[in-house]
Motif scaffolding. Structure first.
Motif, mmCIF file in Angstrom:
data_model
loop_
_atom_site.group_PDB
_atom_site.id
_atom_site.type_symbol
_atom_site.label_atom_id
_atom_site.label_comp_id
_atom_site.label_asym_id
_atom_site.label_seq_id
_atom_site.Cartn_x
_atom_site.Cartn_y
_atom_site.Cartn_z
ATOM 1 N N TRP A 58 0.822 -1.202 0.000
ATOM 2 C CA TRP A 58 0.000 0.000 0.000
ATOM 3 C C TRP A 58 0.863 1.261 0.000
ATOM 4 C CZ3 TRP A 58 -4.811 1.197 -1.136
ATOM 5 C CH2 TRP A 58 -5.741 0.155 -1.223
ATOM 6 N N LEU A 59 1.945 1.247 0.772
ATOM 7 C CA LEU A 59 2.843 2.405 0.811
ATOM 8 C C LEU A 59 3.446 2.672 -0.560
ATOM 9 C CD1 LEU A 59 4.433 4.591 2.371
ATOM 10 C CD2 LEU A 59 6.132 2.816 2.865
ATOM 11 N N TYR A 60 3.938 1.648 -1.209
ATOM 12 C CA TYR A 60 4.578 1.813 -2.522
ATOM 13 C C TYR A 60 3.581 2.310 -3.570
ATOM 14 C CZ TYR A 60 8.206 -1.155 -0.435
ATOM 15 O OH TYR A 60 9.163 -1.695 0.391
ATOM 16 N N PHE A 106 -3.006 0.102 -20.061
ATOM 17 C CA PHE A 106 -2.515 -1.280 -20.025
ATOM 18 C C PHE A 106 -2.417 -1.779 -18.577
ATOM 19 C CE2 PHE A 106 1.138 -4.275 -19.940
ATOM 20 C CZ PHE A 106 0.550 -5.308 -20.647
ATOM 21 N N PHE A 107 -1.865 -0.952 -17.696
ATOM 22 C CA PHE A 107 -1.753 -1.302 -16.277
ATOM 23 C C PHE A 107 -3.138 -1.501 -15.662
ATOM 24 C CE2 PHE A 107 -0.833 0.301 -11.797
ATOM 25 C CZ PHE A 107 -0.327 -0.910 -11.359
ATOM 26 N N LEU A 108 -4.084 -0.635 -15.992
ATOM 27 C CA LEU A 108 -5.448 -0.771 -15.493
ATOM 28 C C LEU A 108 -6.091 -2.051 -16.024
ATOM 29 C CD1 LEU A 108 -7.709 0.493 -13.814
ATOM 30 C CD2 LEU A 108 -8.460 1.679 -15.891
ATOM 31 N N MET A 114 -6.663 -9.003 -12.937
ATOM 32 C CA MET A 114 -6.296 -9.544 -11.629
ATOM 33 C C MET A 114 -7.509 -9.542 -10.689
ATOM 34 S SD MET A 114 -3.259 -8.251 -9.111
ATOM 35 C CE MET A 114 -4.019 -6.656 -8.930
ATOM 36 N N LEU A 115 -8.319 -8.495 -10.746
ATOM 37 C CA LEU A 115 -9.525 -8.423 -9.924
ATOM 38 C C LEU A 115 -10.518 -9.521 -10.305
ATOM 39 C CD1 LEU A 115 -11.318 -6.938 -7.850
ATOM 40 C CD2 LEU A 115 -12.105 -5.501 -9.739
ATOM 41 N N GLN A 136 -3.924 -6.790 -3.518
ATOM 42 C CA GLN A 136 -4.184 -6.505 -4.927
ATOM 43 C C GLN A 136 -4.985 -5.221 -5.101
ATOM 44 O OE1 GLN A 136 -6.092 -10.190 -5.895
ATOM 45 N NE2 GLN A 136 -4.167 -11.226 -6.404
ATOM 46 N N SER A 137 -5.789 -4.893 -4.102
ATOM 47 C CA SER A 137 -6.567 -3.663 -4.196
ATOM 48 C C SER A 137 -5.669 -2.431 -4.210
ATOM 49 C CB SER A 137 -7.591 -3.584 -3.058
ATOM 50 O OG SER A 137 -6.937 -3.609 -1.813
#
Length: 168
Positions: A58-60, A106-108, A114-115, A136-137
């Motif tokens: 989450w931090l990253y 692309f990342f989305l 993944m979701l 993953q969220s």
């Protein structure tokens, strides 16, 4: 309308700052406890590494969104610095924003896949049975927010291009 977006950005930045603070505090506390428990007391506490890894993820991801928001992400600016014309600078910014937008989509897309996979085959961590979707969220959140800030940058760059042609 601009004031609404600025207010939303302000609220979002406060929320992201809270997440960054909480995840940093969690990492420091969890890793400190993990080291203390293992090497001082000889305990093996299950789940500490899972929680610290989740906090780090989450931090990253939120840190990457903040860097994107502030336009402080890693860039190669040799070309940008060598451009003297405001029009060429605006065109360069537009091109860079467009490329980042394509990569963001692309990342989305990968985050969306993944979701979907996580919903079909839910998995949990081995120690504490935390759903993997919790980590993953963070990726999904970063993909959505990063894309939003990239759209903002592209719109600003295109407006600068338009203004450069009006001034000429």
């Amino acid at each position: 309308m601009r004031a609404v977006f600025e207010q939303l950005d302000h609220w979002l930045m406060r929320l992201m700052s809270l997440v960054i603070f909480a995840s940093t505090a969690a990492i420091v506390c969890l890793i400190s406890f993990l080291i203390l428990s293992r090497y001082v007391f000889g305990w093996s506490v299950i789940g500490m590494l899972e929680l610290s890894t989740l906090s780090a993820l989450w931090l990253y991801m939120i840190g990457a969104v903040v860097a994107s928001r502030n336009r402080e992400h890693i860039t190669v600016d040799f070309t940008a610095q060598s451009l003297k014309s405001p029009r060429l600078t605006a065109l360069h910014e537009s091109l860079v924003s467009l490329i980042i937008l394509i990569l963001g989509v692309f990342f989305l897309s990968l985050a969306w896949d993944m979701l979907i996979w996580a919903q079909r085959r839910p998995q949990v961590t081995p120690g504490l049975n935390i759903p993997l979707l919790a980590g993953q969220s963070a990726l999904i959140t970063a993909a959505v927010l990063g894309l939003a800030y990239t759209l903002r940058d592209l719109i600003k760059a295109l407006i600068a291009v338009r203004n450069s042609y009006r001034e000429a």
